[in-house]
Design a protein around this motif. Structure first.
Motif, PDB file in Angstrom:
ATOM      1  N   PHE A 242      19.826  -0.868  -3.742  1.00 43.44           N
ATOM      2  CA  PHE A 242      19.428   0.659  -3.980  1.00 43.44           C
ATOM      3  C   PHE A 242      20.233   1.398  -3.532  1.00 43.44           C
ATOM      4  O   PHE A 242      20.264   2.184  -2.609  1.00 43.44           O
ATOM      5  N   PRO A 243      21.307   1.744  -4.277  1.00 42.15           N
ATOM      6  CA  PRO A 243      22.325   2.671  -3.971  1.00 42.15           C
ATOM      7  C   PRO A 243      21.890   4.028  -3.868  1.00 42.15           C
ATOM      8  O   PRO A 243      22.719   4.716  -2.998  1.00 42.15           O
ATOM      9  N   ILE A 244      21.011   4.666  -4.382  1.00 47.12           N
ATOM     10  CA  ILE A 244      20.399   5.956  -4.156  1.00 47.12           C
ATOM     11  C   ILE A 244      19.241   5.822  -3.347  1.00 47.12           C
ATOM     12  O   ILE A 244      18.096   5.579  -3.428  1.00 47.12           O
ATOM     13  N   ALA A 245      19.486   6.240  -2.039  1.00 48.73           N
ATOM     14  CA  ALA A 245      18.538   6.326  -0.865  1.00 48.73           C
ATOM     15  C   ALA A 245      17.508   7.391  -1.002  1.00 48.73           C
ATOM     16  O   ALA A 245      17.823   8.394  -1.561  1.00 48.73           O
ATOM     17  N   VAL A 246      16.435   7.020  -0.407  1.00 54.74           N
ATOM     18  CA  VAL A 246      15.199   7.947  -0.251  1.00 54.74           C
ATOM     19  C   VAL A 246      15.129   8.544   1.094  1.00 54.74           C
ATOM     20  O   VAL A 246      15.133   7.787   2.035  1.00 54.74           O
ATOM     21  N   PRO A 247      15.652   9.804   1.497  1.00 56.05           N
ATOM     22  CA  PRO A 247      15.605  10.252   2.849  1.00 56.05           C
ATOM     23  C   PRO A 247      14.353  10.040   3.646  1.00 56.05           C
ATOM     24  O   PRO A 247      13.321  10.071   2.856  1.00 56.05           O
TER      25      PRO A 247
ATOM     26  N   GLU B 244       0.749  -1.495   0.248  1.00 57.19           N
ATOM     27  CA  GLU B 244      -0.054   0.071   0.222  1.00 57.19           C
ATOM     28  C   GLU B 244       0.857   1.382   0.057  1.00 57.19           C
ATOM     29  O   GLU B 244       0.597   2.432  -0.326  1.00 57.19           O
ATOM     30  N   VAL B 245       2.246   0.963   0.645  1.00 60.54           N
ATOM     31  CA  VAL B 245       3.081   2.147   0.308  1.00 60.54           C
ATOM     32  C   VAL B 245       4.307   1.929  -0.608  1.00 60.54           C
ATOM     33  O   VAL B 245       4.188   2.586  -1.764  1.00 60.54           O
ATOM     34  N   ASP B 246       5.065   0.874  -0.249  1.00 60.84           N
ATOM     35  CA  ASP B 246       6.238   0.648  -0.933  1.00 60.84           C
ATOM     36  C   ASP B 246       6.619  -0.556  -0.377  1.00 60.84           C
ATOM     37  O   ASP B 246       6.764  -0.984   0.583  1.00 60.84           O
ATOM     38  N   ASN B 247       7.324  -1.435  -1.143  1.00 60.49           N
ATOM     39  CA  ASN B 247       7.675  -2.747  -0.989  1.00 60.49           C
ATOM     40  C   ASN B 247       8.692  -2.524   0.413  1.00 60.49           C
ATOM     41  O   ASN B 247       9.863  -1.957   0.335  1.00 60.49           O
ATOM     42  N   ASN B 248       8.186  -3.650   1.435  1.00 61.64           N
ATOM     43  CA  ASN B 248       9.377  -3.933   2.407  1.00 61.64           C
ATOM     44  C   ASN B 248       9.629  -2.374   3.116  1.00 61.64           C
ATOM     45  O   ASN B 248      10.590  -2.424   3.746  1.00 61.64           O
ATOM     46  N   TRP B 249       8.872  -1.460   3.161  1.00 61.43           N
ATOM     47  CA  TRP B 249       8.890  -0.467   3.854  1.00 61.43           C
ATOM     48  C   TRP B 249       8.924  -0.634   5.311  1.00 61.43           C
ATOM     49  O   TRP B 249       8.043  -1.708   5.830  1.00 61.43           O
ATOM     50  N   ALA B 250       9.795   0.086   6.314  1.00 63.98           N
ATOM     51  CA  ALA B 250       9.749  -0.257   7.722  1.00 63.98           C
ATOM     52  C   ALA B 250       9.922   1.119   8.442  1.00 63.98           C
ATOM     53  O   ALA B 250      11.023   1.761   8.409  1.00 63.98           O
ATOM     54  N   GLY B 251       8.715   1.528   9.078  1.00 67.12           N
ATOM     55  CA  GLY B 251       8.845   2.836   9.878  1.00 67.12           C
ATOM     56  C   GLY B 251       9.031   4.088   8.835  1.00 67.12           C
ATOM     57  O   GLY B 251       8.406   4.193   8.125  1.00 67.12           O
ATOM     58  N   ALA B 252      10.202   4.675   9.274  1.00 68.70           N
ATOM     59  CA  ALA B 252      10.488   5.672   8.525  1.00 68.70           C
ATOM     60  C   ALA B 252      11.552   5.458   7.293  1.00 68.70           C
ATOM     61  O   ALA B 252      11.740   6.380   6.539  1.00 68.70           O
ATOM     62  N   ILE B 253      11.659   4.092   7.239  1.00 73.88           N
ATOM     63  CA  ILE B 253      12.683   3.766   6.174  1.00 73.88           C
ATOM     64  C   ILE B 253      11.947   3.307   4.623  1.00 73.88           C
ATOM     65  O   ILE B 253      11.200   2.165   4.833  1.00 73.88           O
ATOM     66  N   SER B 254      12.252   3.741   3.530  1.00 72.15           N
ATOM     67  CA  SER B 254      11.909   3.347   2.381  1.00 72.15           C
ATOM     68  C   SER B 254      12.740   2.030   1.965  1.00 72.15           C
ATOM     69  O   SER B 254      13.648   1.637   2.638  1.00 72.15           O
ATOM     70  N   GLU B 255      12.076   1.174   1.188  1.00 69.60           N
ATOM     71  CA  GLU B 255      12.934   0.104   0.509  1.00 69.60           C
ATOM     72  C   GLU B 255      14.085   0.483  -0.162  1.00 69.60           C
ATOM     73  O   GLU B 255      15.196  -0.046  -0.145  1.00 69.60           O
ATOM     74  N   GLU B 256      14.155   1.900  -0.836  1.00 69.48           N
ATOM     75  CA  GLU B 256      15.174   2.480  -1.420  1.00 69.48           C
ATOM     76  C   GLU B 256      15.974   3.368  -0.346  1.00 69.48           C
ATOM     77  O   GLU B 256      16.019   4.313  -0.210  1.00 69.48           O
TER      78      GLU B 256
END
Length: 533
Positions: free
Chosen positions: A272-277, A254-266
């Motif tokens: 995923f070397p380019i992180a999403v802050p 519903e958000v992003d694969n394997n997101w956790a808390g404040a952390i994106s999959e990226e």
């Protein structure tokens, strides 16, 4: 004067569309006006996404719809003006005996979705409901109130399901769920949509391509609204929502694969070397949560506040069951060891690991302490059972947060919670297991039973048994069932036992799959281990 003209005059009397802005909105909703001819309020039928109900209480439930005459167009084909929607709840399907009625406002800020918290109804019985707007009438839905507080009922019957990747198959399972008799509710554990961009034939990707997603990967609110509209247009999914009240939760897609808390999959990992802050990911979470709320039959308490939402809650069904709907995504730590399936690293064993977060964990244990119910159902997302795989453990499941799992199991035992049963999904296969006091110790006492529903469509047709399934059963003696086809579960609880039927569909990549029983398993009250039904 026809009903459309009366309705427009009524809008004027109520002052809901005032001045030049309101007149412009009305004009934009219909074709060019002709003198002396009443104009329709919508260009097309506005209830294209169906109706739904949920969150049953002893005196009511939530009913939902969304005005979307052109559901795949921007704003669902609606102008950005608030509009009234009338609703009715009746004791009979012909609406001869009206139990409640009223009017809600469909607001553009919430995609013209309507959430009505109906109250004042009788406990433990079915009702019918519908909506009206602009002279148009929605489909009729059927819902059910929960038993009265303290009522000793004979049984509780419910289904649970999730993981419905639109591209991977048809929602035939939802049609079968719609036809299940006498369900008190349906628990949707999550992955209601998948966020991935639409594929084209011949393009490589995970799973089969039966019907494509529209649009790119969902990032902004408009993307998520389009994706929900595409899913909600499915007639089998609409039929299930119209037939039974739902308890909905969310997992990762519903958000992003394997997101956790404040952390994106990226997350800046080698994958995923380019992180999403986190501050950027918060914008995506806010859009995703808003669209989820807009399309689910939820109470106002679940209205998100930016990237924050309170989705965990509990519902009582007389003295038979207390359902604790959990959130295993928003408050957890990031997956250890870089995520994936691998041998545990030292990070897995951190003593302060969080899966539910401290506040939700304490809330859950408090609810288990004072529970009056015969059965305590932990309705959540990812498997809690110990599940050793050929290459290690999944870092996205409870196995990677053993300290959090142990705190919960110790709390259940200390409070002597009656007959805890865990519901889960996420892994696209059906599983059933006994959860022990120390999951890594096969000699420790059983504490709970867990039932994992397979997917509605995700991963395509599947097979009853696979080499990976044989390996799971060999490595995990507490797992009593593996079945790799698509489907759902139906549970029936009585004072003496809970029986769970694992329903399988032999295929989902084409129409007409029959309903088959893959297995039945039983938990006896007072004995948390599994028995074959």
């Amino acid at each position: 004067m026809n009903s459309t003209a009366r309705h427009i005059l009524d809008l004027s009397r109520r002052g809901l569309l005032r001045g030049a802005g309101g007149l412009a909105a009305l004009a934009a909703l219909g074709p060019a006006a002709r003198p002396g001819v009443a104009q329709p309020l919508f260009r097309a039928f506005p209830f294209t996404l169906g109706v739904a109900s949920g969150e049953p209480s002893p005196d009511g439930f939530v009913i939902w719809t969304r005005l979307a005459p052109e559901p795949l167009a921007p704003d669902g084909g609606m102008v950005r003006a608030a509009l009234p929607v009338a609703w009715e709840v009746a004791e009979d399907e012909r609406f001869a005996r009206i139990a409640a009625r009223g009017e809600a406002i469909a607001r553009p800020e919430l995609a013209h979705a309507v959430h009505v918290e109906v109250s004042g109804l009788a406990p433990g019985r079915p009702y019918f409901y519908r909506f009206r707007a602009g002279g148009e009438v929605s489909a009729t839905g059927r819902s059910r109130t929960a038993p009265a507080p303290g009522a000793a009922t004979d049984r509780l019957r419910f289904a649970f399901a999730g993981c419905q990747h639109y591209e991977h198959g048809l929602f035939t399972a939802w049609r079968h769920i719609a036809q299940e008799a006498d369900l008190d509710f349906v628990f949707h554990y999550g992955d209601y949509i998948y966020e991935y961009r639409g594929r084209v034939p011949g393009q490589p990707g995970w799973g089969p391509l039966v019907r494509p997603h529209l649009g790119e990967e969902t990032i902004a609110l408009a993307d998520y609204r389009l994706r929900y509209a595409q899913y909600r247009l499915d007639p089998d999914l609409q039929a299930a929502h119209a037939a039974h009240p739902f308890l909905t939760s969310y997992d990762d897609h519903e958000v992003d694969n394997n997101w956790a808390g404040a952390i994106s999959e990226e997350d800046g990992s080698p994958r995923f070397p380019i992180a999403v802050p986190p501050e950027t990911f918060a914008l995506r979470k806010a859009a995703a949560f808003q669209a989820w709320y807009e399309h689910m039959p939820l109470r106002r308490a679940a209205l998100p506040r930016g990237p924050d939402i309170t989705a965990y809650r509990r519902l009582d069904f007389g003295t038979m069951a207390r359902v604790h709907v959990l959130d295993t995504r928003q408050f957890r730590d990031d997956q250890p060891c870089g995520d994936g399936v691998k041998a545990p690293c030292a990070e897995v064993h951190r003593p302060d690991a969080q899966m539910l977060g401290a506040a939700q964990e304490a809330w859950l244990l408090d609810g288990l302490t004072d529970s009056p119910a015969r059965w305590n159902i932990l309705a959540q997302q990812v498997p809690m059972m110990r599940r050793l795989l050929a290459s290690g453990i999944s870092m996205d499941k409870w196995d990677a947060y053993p300290a959090a799992r142990q705190r919960l199991l110790d709390g259940i035992r200390a409070r002597r919670a009656a007959n805890p049963v865990v519901l889960s999904g996420d892994v696209h296969v059906a599983l059933a297991a006994t959860i022990r006091a120390r999951p890594e110790d096969p000699e420790s006492a059983p504490v709970a039973a867990e039932f994992t529903a397979t997917s509605i469509t995700s991963a395509g047709d599947g097979a009853p048994m696979t080499p990976a399934g044989e390996e799971v059963l060999r490595r995990n003696p507490d797992i009593a069932l593996f079945h790799g086809q698509r489907g759902y579960c139906v549970a029936e609880a009585t004072a003496a036992r809970m029986t769970v039927e694992f329903v399988a569909l032999p295929f989902v990549t084409r129409e007409g799959a029959p309903r088959e029983t893959a297995a039945r398993l039983v938990v006896e009250a007072g004995r948390p281990g599994l028995q074959r039904g």
